[in-house]
Design an enzyme around this catalytic site. Structure first.
Site, PDB file in Angstrom:
ATOM      1  N   SER A 108       0.859  -1.184   0.000  1.00  0.00           N
ATOM      2  CA  SER A 108       0.000   0.000   0.000  1.00  0.00           C
ATOM      3  C   SER A 108       0.894   1.233   0.000  1.00  0.00           C
ATOM      4  O   SER A 108       2.028   1.188   0.494  1.00  0.00           O
ATOM      5  CB  SER A 108      -0.836  -0.014   1.268  1.00  0.00           C
ATOM      6  OG  SER A 108      -1.216   1.284   1.627  1.00  0.00           O
ATOM      7  N   SER A 109       0.365   2.332  -0.521  1.00  0.00           N
ATOM      8  CA  SER A 109       1.177   3.547  -0.551  1.00  0.00           C
ATOM      9  C   SER A 109       1.377   4.139   0.842  1.00  0.00           C
ATOM     10  O   SER A 109       2.208   5.024   1.028  1.00  0.00           O
ATOM     11  CB  SER A 109       0.552   4.584  -1.481  1.00  0.00           C
ATOM     12  OG  SER A 109      -0.744   4.891  -1.039  1.00  0.00           O
ATOM     13  N   CYS A 110       0.652   3.651   1.850  1.00  0.00           N
ATOM     14  CA  CYS A 110       0.822   4.217   3.202  1.00  0.00           C
ATOM     15  C   CYS A 110       2.097   3.731   3.880  1.00  0.00           C
ATOM     16  O   CYS A 110       2.398   4.137   4.996  1.00  0.00           O
ATOM     17  CB  CYS A 110      -0.393   3.959   4.067  1.00  0.00           C
ATOM     18  SG  CYS A 110      -0.548   2.259   4.558  1.00  0.00           S
ATOM     19  N   TYR A 137      -0.645  -0.699  10.304  1.00  0.00           N
ATOM     20  CA  TYR A 137      -0.823  -1.380   9.022  1.00  0.00           C
ATOM     21  C   TYR A 137       0.448  -1.216   8.181  1.00  0.00           C
ATOM     22  O   TYR A 137       0.947  -2.166   7.580  1.00  0.00           O
ATOM     23  CB  TYR A 137      -2.024  -0.749   8.320  1.00  0.00           C
ATOM     24  CG  TYR A 137      -2.309  -1.251   6.945  1.00  0.00           C
ATOM     25  CD1 TYR A 137      -2.964  -2.461   6.750  1.00  0.00           C
ATOM     26  CD2 TYR A 137      -1.945  -0.505   5.821  1.00  0.00           C
ATOM     27  CE1 TYR A 137      -3.245  -2.918   5.479  1.00  0.00           C
ATOM     28  CE2 TYR A 137      -2.226  -0.952   4.548  1.00  0.00           C
ATOM     29  CZ  TYR A 137      -2.875  -2.154   4.382  1.00  0.00           C
ATOM     30  OH  TYR A 137      -3.152  -2.605   3.119  1.00  0.00           O
ATOM     31  N   LYS A 141       3.014  -4.017   6.527  1.00  0.00           N
ATOM     32  CA  LYS A 141       3.265  -4.114   5.080  1.00  0.00           C
ATOM     33  C   LYS A 141       4.756  -3.955   4.765  1.00  0.00           C
ATOM     34  O   LYS A 141       5.279  -4.616   3.867  1.00  0.00           O
ATOM     35  CB  LYS A 141       2.441  -3.056   4.331  1.00  0.00           C
ATOM     36  CG  LYS A 141       0.959  -3.394   4.273  1.00  0.00           C
ATOM     37  CD  LYS A 141       0.715  -4.597   3.387  1.00  0.00           C
ATOM     38  CE  LYS A 141      -0.746  -4.948   3.271  1.00  0.00           C
ATOM     39  NZ  LYS A 141      -0.956  -6.193   2.518  1.00  0.00           N
ATOM     40  N   HIS A 180     -12.834   3.537   3.005  1.00  0.00           N
ATOM     41  CA  HIS A 180     -11.996   4.629   2.520  1.00  0.00           C
ATOM     42  C   HIS A 180     -12.902   5.739   1.978  1.00  0.00           C
ATOM     43  O   HIS A 180     -14.108   5.567   1.847  1.00  0.00           O
ATOM     44  CB  HIS A 180     -11.033   4.135   1.448  1.00  0.00           C
ATOM     45  CG  HIS A 180      -9.860   3.421   2.027  1.00  0.00           C
ATOM     46  ND1 HIS A 180      -9.747   2.056   2.029  1.00  0.00           N
ATOM     47  CD2 HIS A 180      -8.753   3.885   2.655  1.00  0.00           C
ATOM     48  CE1 HIS A 180      -8.623   1.703   2.628  1.00  0.00           C
ATOM     49  NE2 HIS A 180      -7.994   2.796   3.015  1.00  0.00           N
TER      50      HIS A 180
HETATM   51  P1  GDP Z   1      -6.126   7.634   3.892  1.00  0.00           P
HETATM   52  O1  GDP Z   1      -5.886   7.841   2.430  1.00  0.00           O
HETATM   53  O2  GDP Z   1      -5.313   6.546   4.495  1.00  0.00           O
HETATM   54  O3  GDP Z   1      -6.002   8.933   4.658  1.00  0.00           O
HETATM   55  O4  GDP Z   1      -7.614   7.095   4.106  1.00  0.00           O
HETATM   56  P2  GDP Z   1      -9.105   7.549   3.746  1.00  0.00           P
HETATM   57  O5  GDP Z   1      -9.440   7.156   2.366  1.00  0.00           O
HETATM   58  O6  GDP Z   1      -9.957   6.959   4.834  1.00  0.00           O
HETATM   59  O7  GDP Z   1      -9.167   9.130   3.885  1.00  0.00           O
HETATM   60  C1  GDP Z   1      -8.658   9.994   2.933  1.00  0.00           C
HETATM   61  C2  GDP Z   1      -9.078  11.426   3.222  1.00  0.00           C
HETATM   62  O8  GDP Z   1     -10.472  11.590   2.982  1.00  0.00           O
HETATM   63  C3  GDP Z   1      -8.832  11.882   4.661  1.00  0.00           C
HETATM   64  O9  GDP Z   1      -8.374  13.238   4.601  1.00  0.00           O
HETATM   65  C4  GDP Z   1     -10.242  11.850   5.265  1.00  0.00           C
HETATM   66  O10 GDP Z   1     -10.416  12.740   6.349  1.00  0.00           O
HETATM   67  C5  GDP Z   1     -11.078  12.286   4.056  1.00  0.00           C
HETATM   68  N1  GDP Z   1     -12.515  11.948   4.143  1.00  0.00           N
HETATM   69  C6  GDP Z   1     -13.520  12.814   3.939  1.00  0.00           C
HETATM   70  N2  GDP Z   1     -14.718  12.228   4.146  1.00  0.00           N
HETATM   71  C7  GDP Z   1     -14.457  10.943   4.479  1.00  0.00           C
HETATM   72  C8  GDP Z   1     -15.307   9.832   4.802  1.00  0.00           C
HETATM   73  O11 GDP Z   1     -16.526   9.920   4.837  1.00  0.00           O
HETATM   74  N3  GDP Z   1     -14.664   8.653   5.054  1.00  0.00           N
HETATM   75  C9  GDP Z   1     -13.303   8.524   5.017  1.00  0.00           C
HETATM   76  N4  GDP Z   1     -12.757   7.322   5.261  1.00  0.00           N
HETATM   77  N5  GDP Z   1     -12.486   9.569   4.736  1.00  0.00           N
HETATM   78  C10 GDP Z   1     -13.050  10.758   4.468  1.00  0.00           C
END
Ligand code: GDP
Length: 316
Positions: A108-110, A137, A141, A180
């Protein structure tokens, strides 16, 4: 890998594993091996070894993992580090022991440092502190990558590691607590439209930038790299372009056809400010992403409507 090779997909019911299975079948591969969680618990070392000894697959896509969005990662750190370490250690080791010809590990890119220079090159691995919300996580990875590299060095095991950017598409998790951002927004906008709500709440400031790759592209890249790539170095898999969360929300709003307001909730975490992968190495292998973001979101919304959204009551 030829059409009759026996290919085990670990995690074939997940977002990536199911896309790899679809892609292989579409390409005419006939000997695809899968096991449900009930049939084979990948956390159990003895069971995993037995499975490999009996079935002796030739190729393995390791797409099984405990995954989740920013909130799930932050809430269940013990499960994220334990389950991922166990699954990948069991599968990689058993694959090598049973004589698997090649294994493709999906990361994963994280795994990259929170403040890595953008776009993130593969060489930035382990050059700085991780994003705290998903470091459990990420550490698991990173251990998986290192295990593939160590088995290649010491045992000459042909294991490659691919690092996908944020993925989305059919089969995604639409649970608002653990998903996500892209599936979460599709669901939030859909439900707001159905309920006639005046606004949709998007977590964070809307300013973080993310790159989104359709899972069918990811599956296509995985099969391609399994065929053409055999080196220790990890390979980023992305599209090479990113959008802000606010821009993403507009794409989703368009796809769903929602006309209300979008409001941001800065009390929720933004996570890492930007996560764009450098895809130079991927492009050098002759592969590029094909699904445009707007089209991919529309297609994922259709899948959501058919498979996840509760059916609407019809007036007779
Ligand atoms: P990340 O890429 O590991 O940070 O994971 P996410 O996909 O969960 O979140 C990406 C970004 O989207 C973060 O800045 C979140 O705060 C934002 N975000 C906005 N609305 C939402 C939501 O409803 N769910 C999630 N998971 N993220 C959200």
């Amino acid at each position: 890998m030829d059409k009759g090779s026996s290919i085990y997909i670990a995690g074939h019911r997940g977002l990536v594993g199911s896309a790899i299975a679809r892609r292989l079948r579409a390409l005419g591969f006939t000997n695809i091996l899968t096991r449900t969680h009930k049939e084979l618990d990948l956390l159990e070392q003895a069971a995993v070894r037995r499975f490999f000894e009996i079935e002796k697959p030739e190729y393995v896509f390791l797409a099984a993992a405990k995954v989740g969005g920013i909130h799930a990662n932050d809430s269940y750190p013990a499960e994220f580090i334990r389950d991922n370490l166990l699954i990948q250690t069991n599968v990689i080791d058993a694959a090598w022991r049973s004589g698997v010809k090649k294994l493709c590990f999906l990361g994963s890119s994280c795994i990259y440092p929170k403040l890595a220079p953008q776009p993130i090159n593969e060489k930035h691995l382990l050059t700085g502190p991780l994003e705290p919300t998903n470091e459990w996580y990420a550490i698991a990875k990173i251990a998986g990558i290192k295990m593939c590299q160590a088995y290649r060095r010491q045992y000459d095991f042909s294991a490659i590691s691919l690092m996908p950017t944020n993925l989305y598409g059919p089969g995604d998790n639409f649970d608002l607590q653990s998903s996500h951002v892209l599936p979460a927004l599709l669901r939030k906008f859909h439900e707001a439209k159905e309920a006639g709500s005046a606004e949709v709440v998007v977590w964070g400031t809307g300013k973080p930038r993310r790159e989104f790759l359709h899972v069918d592209d990811m599956a296509d890249a995985s099969v391609h790299l399994m065929r053409v790539y055999d080196e220790e170095q990890i390979v980023n898999v992305g599209v090479g372009q990113d959008v802000t969360i606010a821009e993403l929300a507009e794409y989703v709003r368009d796809a769903v056809g929602y006309t209300g307001r979008v409001v941001f909730d800065p009390s929720m975490p933004d996570g890492t400010p930007r996560k764009l992968l450098d895809v130079t190495r991927l492009h050098a292998t002759g592969w590029r992403a094909k699904v445009p973001l707007d089209e991919g979101i529309r297609q994922t919304y259709e899948w959501y409507l058919e498979n996840v959204a509760p059916p609407r009551l019809m007036a007779l």
